[in-house]
Design a protein around this motif. Structure first.
Motif, PDB file in Angstrom:
ATOM      1  N   THR A  10       0.750  -1.151   0.137  1.00  0.00           N
ATOM      2  CA  THR A  10       0.010  -0.041  -0.074  1.00  0.00           C
ATOM      3  C   THR A  10       0.832   1.345  -0.038  1.00  0.00           C
ATOM      4  OG1 THR A  10       0.010  -0.039   2.359  1.00  0.00           O
ATOM      5  CG2 THR A  10      -1.975  -1.137   1.258  1.00  0.00           C
ATOM      6  N   GLU A  11       1.890   1.308   0.204  1.00  0.00           N
ATOM      7  CA  GLU A  11       3.115   2.304   0.237  1.00  0.00           C
ATOM      8  C   GLU A  11       4.597   1.755  -0.078  1.00  0.00           C
ATOM      9  OE1 GLU A  11       4.148   2.525   4.862  1.00  0.00           O
ATOM     10  OE2 GLU A  11       2.470   3.757   4.006  1.00  0.00           O
ATOM     11  N   ILE A  91       8.241   8.009   2.684  1.00  0.00           N
ATOM     12  CA  ILE A  91       7.280   7.164   2.478  1.00  0.00           C
ATOM     13  C   ILE A  91       6.221   7.717   1.546  1.00  0.00           C
ATOM     14  CG2 ILE A  91       5.269   6.032   3.262  1.00  0.00           C
ATOM     15  CD1 ILE A  91       6.586   5.558   5.804  1.00  0.00           C
ATOM     16  N   SER A  93       2.682   6.943  -0.704  1.00  0.00           N
ATOM     17  CA  SER A  93       1.696   5.886  -0.929  1.00  0.00           C
ATOM     18  C   SER A  93       1.448   5.312  -2.100  1.00  0.00           C
ATOM     19  CB  SER A  93       0.330   6.448  -0.372  1.00  0.00           C
ATOM     20  OG  SER A  93       0.067   7.383  -1.367  1.00  0.00           O
ATOM     21  N   TYR A  94       0.942   4.072  -2.377  1.00  0.00           N
ATOM     22  CA  TYR A  94       0.694   3.603  -3.699  1.00  0.00           C
ATOM     23  C   TYR A  94       0.077   4.424  -4.784  1.00  0.00           C
ATOM     24  CZ  TYR A  94      -0.715   0.168  -7.571  1.00  0.00           C
ATOM     25  OH  TYR A  94      -0.900  -0.309  -8.601  1.00  0.00           O
TER      26      TYR A  94
END
Length: 312
Positions: A10-11, A91, A93-94
């Motif tokens: 998801t990330e 980080i 996210s997708y």
């Protein structure tokens, strides 16, 4: 790998340019300076060309469009890159990663074809000056620039749709400073055959077609310049060609080095270095190479500064 053993990512974590702590601050300051110069130079060129009536010609219309592209795709890449220098883990996210990939591809592909459009414009101006206003009319320029962006949008959509079908499992550290095609494909745990075929075909097309257009245009230009009797006119024309060709060489050289190396000899760190050139250095240099060395732009800038000083 069995479907039940997969965990959907998801990330992603962007590894950045380096993991050495002592280099983080110097690199942050360096790329912050590059970004500010890029934004100032390109935004300044767009504004200057739009408000200076004597710069409302096809040549400066293309220059303004090139500056806009550089302005956009440096903004897509560098701010997120700067975050990596001041945080332990950068980080993304997708959805943000796929959005960054899509926007980057739109503008970097558009730049390939904008450079070839500018080469064609110079070919018409030098080799067919009497027909220049007809050949490069306002409508033709609009169609050419519209075509450039359409190619960028279509190909970026194709790449992104292919990437969306790729499955990512537990590995989520992207060994790069932004979400690019090759680093993402290295994390895939499903087949990437379709992605690789599409990447090879479109990259070859985007490299060969603009380069052939540019080389053909400049072959005719050089042949024409050699026949010019005036030494001053010849030097001015050669100067214009060398400036454009320098930027083309840096952009397509780094682009080709990144996407056409065999996987057995490619180095991820070398890929990062070549990516730095076409994502950060070229957008910063383009206003200098194409515009600030141009006499008409200098005159327009001086007029604007004098007018502002007079009003103050």
């Amino acid at each position: 790998m069995a479907e039940g053993n997969q965990s959907t990512v998801t990330e992603f974590i962007l590894a950045g340019l380096t993991n050495k702590p002592e280099l983080q601050l110097p690199l942050f300051l360096l790329f912050l300076g590059i970004y500010l110069l890029t934004e100032l130079g390109n935004l300044g060129m767009v504004i200057l060309i739009s408000i200076s009536s004597h710069l409302h010609t096809p040549m400066y219309f293309f220059l303004s469009s090139l500056s806009f592209i550089d302005l956009c795709y440096s903004t897509v890449i560098i701010p997120k890159m700067l975050v990596n220098f001041v945080t332990e883990m950068n980080i993304i996210s997708y959805p943000e990663c796929m959005t960054q990939l899509y926007c980057f591809l739109v503008f970097v592909i558009s730049e390939c074809y904008m450079l070839s459009a500018m080469a064609y414009d110079r070919y018409v101006a030098i080799c067919n000056p009497l027909r220049y206003n007809i050949t490069m009319s306002y409508q033709v320029c609009l169609w050419m620039i519209g075509g450039v962006y359409c190619i960028g949008l279509i190909e970026a959509t194709l790449h992104t749709v292919c990437m969306l079908r790729v499955l990512f499992c537990k590995a989520n550290v992207v060994n790069h400073f932004f979400c690019d095609l090759l680093p993402l494909l290295q994390l895939a745990c499903s087949s990437t055959f379709v992605n690789e075929v599409v990447l090879l075909c479109l990259s070859s097309f985007n490299f060969c077609v603009p380069m052939l257009t540019i080389l053909s245009s400049y072959s005719f230009i050089i042949a024409r310049i050699i026949r010019i009797k005036s030494t001053e006119s010849r030097f001015k024309a050669f100067s214009t060609c060398s400036s454009h060709f320098t930027s083309v060489a840096v952009f397509f050289g780094s682009f080709g080095f990144m996407y056409f190396q065999p996987s057995s000899v490619s180095s991820e760190d070398q890929g990062k270095v070549s990516s730095v050139f076409y994502t950060t250095v070229v957008p910063m240099l383009n206003p200098l190479i194409y515009s600030l060395r141009n006499r008409d732009v200098k005159v327009a800038l001086n007029k604007l500064l004098r007018k502002k000083t007079f009003h103050m």
